[in-house]
Write an enzyme that holds these catalytic residues in place. Structure first.
Site, mmCIF file in Angstrom:
data_model
loop_
_atom_site.group_PDB
_atom_site.id
_atom_site.type_symbol
_atom_site.label_atom_id
_atom_site.label_comp_id
_atom_site.label_asym_id
_atom_site.label_seq_id
_atom_site.Cartn_x
_atom_site.Cartn_y
_atom_site.Cartn_z
ATOM 1 N N GLU A 77 -9.943 -4.416 -5.775
ATOM 2 C CA GLU A 77 -9.503 -3.321 -4.917
ATOM 3 C C GLU A 77 -9.588 -1.987 -5.638
ATOM 4 O O GLU A 77 -9.494 -1.916 -6.872
ATOM 5 C CB GLU A 77 -8.092 -3.566 -4.403
ATOM 6 C CG GLU A 77 -6.983 -3.570 -5.434
ATOM 7 C CD GLU A 77 -5.615 -3.624 -4.766
ATOM 8 O OE1 GLU A 77 -5.286 -2.657 -4.057
ATOM 9 O OE2 GLU A 77 -4.889 -4.615 -4.969
ATOM 10 N N HIS A 125 -7.582 -5.307 -1.298
ATOM 11 C CA HIS A 125 -6.343 -4.590 -1.041
ATOM 12 C C HIS A 125 -5.464 -5.369 -0.059
ATOM 13 O O HIS A 125 -5.911 -5.770 1.012
ATOM 14 C CB HIS A 125 -6.676 -3.213 -0.475
ATOM 15 C CG HIS A 125 -5.499 -2.319 -0.280
ATOM 16 N ND1 HIS A 125 -4.743 -1.838 -1.330
ATOM 17 C CD2 HIS A 125 -4.941 -1.795 0.840
ATOM 18 C CE1 HIS A 125 -3.785 -1.063 -0.860
ATOM 19 N NE2 HIS A 125 -3.877 -1.028 0.448
ATOM 20 N N SER A 128 0.827 -1.201 0.000
ATOM 21 C CA SER A 128 0.000 0.000 0.000
ATOM 22 C C SER A 128 0.864 1.255 0.000
ATOM 23 O O SER A 128 1.664 1.459 -0.912
ATOM 24 C CB SER A 128 -0.958 -0.036 1.198
ATOM 25 O OG SER A 128 -1.941 0.967 1.088
#
Length: 629
Positions: free
Chosen positions: A388, A418, A289
């Site tokens: 995602e 995600h 991320s």
């Protein structure tokens, strides 16, 4: 008919269905990200937002909390009923995914009920997800040195006086740790026989291999999480890749704004390469991320300022576009666990990360790598889910890097959310880590610009002092630290048999997604052993991972999808990018990948592509692997 109509009504009211339109080509879309400072027309970020503390607890606001809880409970109950009656929102989801996404959906609309401290505590709650099996963890604290950094970090580097500290932790799988201990012991015995007293001069030539080091950068939207909170990623990463992992705790927003986080990551990189003497080509940068974006920013900074780049990168769902301009922010909002940032500056991750420099830095390549020039970066393995909200920007990044000549392996996992690798109950997580293993141990040494080295005596001595001391502790599968201190850990490890259940899934029947055969070799007893990379020499064959004949539960798209096309070939296919990505029903026996004796990845031979894969190869320029349940 009533059942189908009710299902359509429910999902239609709770999901954002994409509108069928004539989408522009991928090359046209990439033009929006060619010029830092120029915002895409579809940008969702409000440049007038400011960091505010929108949370003020008042007695008369107490009623909002039970209302929020009631709303969540009713939404969760409806989703669970729908899952059992009409099926999950995504066809491969189990009840765990339905519950998880139901809890996280639309939480940003209630951000006024919390502050940054409450969010960090909530993100740090453990025990909801089973952690990986045991590993050795060594917390580390080090002082940030002045390193005469150049470019955007020159000013912040000049302010360092070696008083500021950063922390992190080494994560080493038990099997790797025991192997290292055996090698250290053998080396010390050899040193004693040679009457060597100076520890720095001990002969470590008897020890070969275990040369990879991974610098892991955690995610958390730049304002939450930590190295310890991401052990569900770093522990299996160390076990599968057989590498020592160092996870850094960089400073968080809003207390520290851009480029402070990048400064911490760069300082950690140079601590590994300069202070601990790890060769850059032995390093792999990894992150999830926001951590994946920081990893890319690290690579761009090193390249821009003439520093030596690491050997490769592993990126899990990297957040590479802070303008939030891609369509998947809308089309996947109903499925992902990442909430869309709210309309105010309160708890808005982009506003907190960039602070008063929002307009100046939101399209800066070190903050939004999708806007950067990706020429000259090392090979990358990028993994994401097609459910995602970051999916589209990750695909754009992969294509942009491929057009720039970077060797990229993009893996898109069907129905995955995600950073799905962080959820061990998903079979996809195991598949993803197996792919990481193939990349780091078998593919990367063949394609990186410089071959990794066998770590010399001084480097091994430095790493041993940093990882094998009184701070080391054993972390159980439930996250409990059972032993601390070098002596206690040594005694416990001497009594234990290392859990090798994860190795049962590493089978020669699973074709590597990187196009290299894992040709088994035989020892004196005739058993099959795992092949070694060019930079690794196995000192003790009894410790080499053995394969079992378990078959995978997923079909993997192979053949032409595991090659690295040149810029010209990529450009040819990108011009014909279709409006919608197709899915295929695959044979349970995928085409056998190319042989290790064929090291060339510069072109695509369409004559060797099976019929089901031809349309896919014609629509993508990166070496994509799709995982279908």
């Amino acid at each position: 008919m009533f059942r189908d109509s009710s299902r359509l009504l429910y999902h239609g009211a709770n999901a954002s269905s994409p509108v069928v339109t004539n989408k522009p080509s991928i090359v046209t879309l990439l033009r929006d990200y060619d010029s830092p400072g120029v915002f895409p027309a579809s940008s969702r970020i409000d440049l007038n937002l400011k960091v505010t503390n929108g949370f003020t607890m008042k007695v008369w606001d107490a009623w909002k909390y039970p209302v929020f809880a009631l709303n969540k409970v009713s939404s969760l109950a409806l989703d669970v009923i729908s899952h059992h009656v009409w099926g999950p929102r995504r066809k491969s989801w189990g009840i765990q995914m339905t519950i998880l996404t139901s809890i996280m959906r639309d939480v940003s609309r209630h951000s006024a009920l919390a502050d940054i401290t409450m969010v960090r505590k909530a993100m740090g709650i453990g025990g909801l997800v089973p952690l990986p099996s045991d590993a050795l963890v060594t917390p580390v604290t080090f002082r940030v040195r002045k390193r005469n950094l150049r470019g955007i970090l020159e000013t912040s580097d000049a302010m360092e006086d070696e008083k500021r500290e950063l922390s992190g932790e080494w994560i080493i799988g038990k099997r790797l740790w025991q192997s290292l201990q055996s090698d250290y012991k053998s080396t010390r015995q050899a040193g004693e026989r040679a009457n060597l007293v100076d520890q720095a001069k001990i002969d470590y030539d008897l020890r070969k291999g275990q040369s990879r080091v991974i610098l892991y950068i955690h995610g958390g939207a730049y304002y939450s999480s930590s190295a310890a909170a991401q052990r569900m990623l770093t522990i299996p990463l160390s076990k599968y890749t057989n590498a020592r992992v160092f996870a850094v705790d960089y400073r968080l927003a809003p207390e520290t704004v851009f480029p402070g986080q990048l400064h911490d990551v760069v300082s950690t990189y140079f601590r590994l390469t300069d202070d601990l003497r790890v060769p850059p080509e032995n390093l792999v940068v990894a992150g999830d991320s926001a951590g994946g974006a920081l990893g890319l920013a690290l690579l761009l900074y090193l390249r821009d300022n003439g520093y030596t780049l690491p050997g490769g990168a592993l990126l899990f769902s990297p957040w590479v576009d802070l303008t939030l301009s891609c369509e998947s922010w809308d089309t996947n909002a109903a499925y992902d666990i990442i909430p869309t940032p709210g309309p105010t500056g309160h708890l808005h991750p982009v506003v907190m990360y960039l602070g008063d420099g929002l307009e100046q830095y939101v399209t800066h390549p070190y903050a939004s790598p999708l806007f950067g020039n990706l020429d000259g970066l090392p090979p990358m393995l990028i993994q994401c889910g097609d459910a995602e909200v970051l999916h589209d920007e990750i695909v754009l990044l992969s294509h942009k890097a491929s057009l720039a000549g970077v060797q990229v392996q993009l893996e898109t996992y069907e129905d995955a959310i995600h950073v799905f690798q962080a959820f061990p109950f998903l079979n996809l997580a195991t598949t993803a880590f197996i792919s990481c293993r193939e990349f780091v141990r078998h593919k990367l040494p063949h394609i990186q610009s410089q071959l990794p080295q066998v770590l010399d005596n001084v480097t091994e001595f430095c790493l041993e002092n940093d990882t094998d001391n009184d701070n080391v502790r054993v972390v159980r599968g439930d996250g409990v630290e059972t032993n601390s201190g070098w002596q206690e850990v040594q005694e416990q490890m001497a009594r234990e048999i290392v859990d090798s259940s994860y190795e049962a899934r590493l089978s020669p029947a699973v074709p590597p997604s990187w196009g290299l055969d894992l040709v088994p070799t035989s020892n004196s007893s005739g058993s099959e052993l795992e092949p070694t990379t060019p930079c690794v020499t196995v000192a003790d064959p009894s410790r080499v991972v053995r394969h079992t004949m378990s078959s995978p539960t997923l079909c993997r798209m192979q053949s032409a999808l595991s090659v690295f096309p040149e810029r010209s070939v990529a450009s040819q296919y990108l011009e014909d990018w279709p409006t919608h990505r197709k899915k295929f029903t695959l044979s349970p026996t995928p085409t056998r990948p190319s042989s290790p004796s064929e090291p060339s990845y510069s072109s695509i031979s369409l004559s060797n592509i099976p019929a089901f894969a031809t349309p896919w190869a014609a629509m993508t320029s990166v070496a994509s692997t799709a995982y279908l349940v």
